[in-house]
Design an enzyme around this catalytic site. Sequence first.
Site, PDB file in Angstrom:
ATOM      1  CD  GLU A 151      88.404 -20.641   5.078  1.00 47.06           C
ATOM      2  OE1 GLU A 151      87.183 -20.406   5.066  1.00 47.06           O
ATOM      3  OE2 GLU A 151      89.056 -20.912   4.055  1.00 47.06           O
ATOM      4  CD  GLU A 246      84.187 -19.604   1.064  1.00 47.48           C
ATOM      5  OE1 GLU A 246      85.202 -19.948   0.459  1.00 47.48           O
ATOM      6  OE2 GLU A 246      84.090 -19.657   2.312  1.00 47.48           O
TER       7      GLU A 246
END
Length: 268
Positions: A151, A246
Amino acid sequence: MPEHSLPYVVNLSLLFKEVPLLERAAAARAAGFTDVEYWWPFEAAVPARDEVDAFVKSLDGVRLRGLNFYAGDMAAGERGLVSWLGREAEFADSLVVALDIAERTGCRSFNALYGNRLDGEDPVKQDDLALVHLAGAAEAAAKIGAQLVLEPLSGADRYPLKTAADAVAVLDDLGRDNVRLLADLYHLAVNGDDLDALPTTHIARIGHVQIADAPGRHQPGTGSLDIEGHLAKLQDAGYDGFVGIEYVPEPDTLASLDWLPITRRGRA
């Protein structure tokens, strides 16, 4: 407005924080979610066995779709151990714990945060260690049919992966089919990356997608990102996985979910 039909998975390290961590899966289930994901849900790389058992038990009634490896002290600014020279044992130990949880829950996706650049350490040596760690973790994950995701992050100056291309360059060096890009639209947008390039350039490398609006990192509709449009383009290009919710909810989790009908909070 473009529409998509991708299923959502709720990240319980940021949402439902109104209740203790071990109560969040039940709260998510009551709100209509079928699938959940977490950052590392423990304080240490190797939690006590009863902590792991309690966490697994708390997931009754939902499916665990994603789990971060131990990333160090996130509150203090640490962002992963994959490239952290001197903490190899912690990474290895947390991998064992994560794989055990996966065997017990069916989780098949692990977020391996790359780690910050370290004062006094050669970045090349850090990158070499990262490849060793990722290769070993990928091999272990492959044995249970699982993937790793890498990520890019914003808000972490020492974290070297800022764009999708940064992460894909690591994937190219690694050469493992089950290590893929985690495309968090919020982080990429904040870092100035081209979200329109995701479906045209990187679609074959994407293993997971997460969202929050920007600026602010709150729920869709609070910022300026065309989240629905970007997700529709990703789906049209071939992405058929989950979308991780998120974000930092405001004013609270349940109120922040008004944008998402209960019928779209997961998958049968």
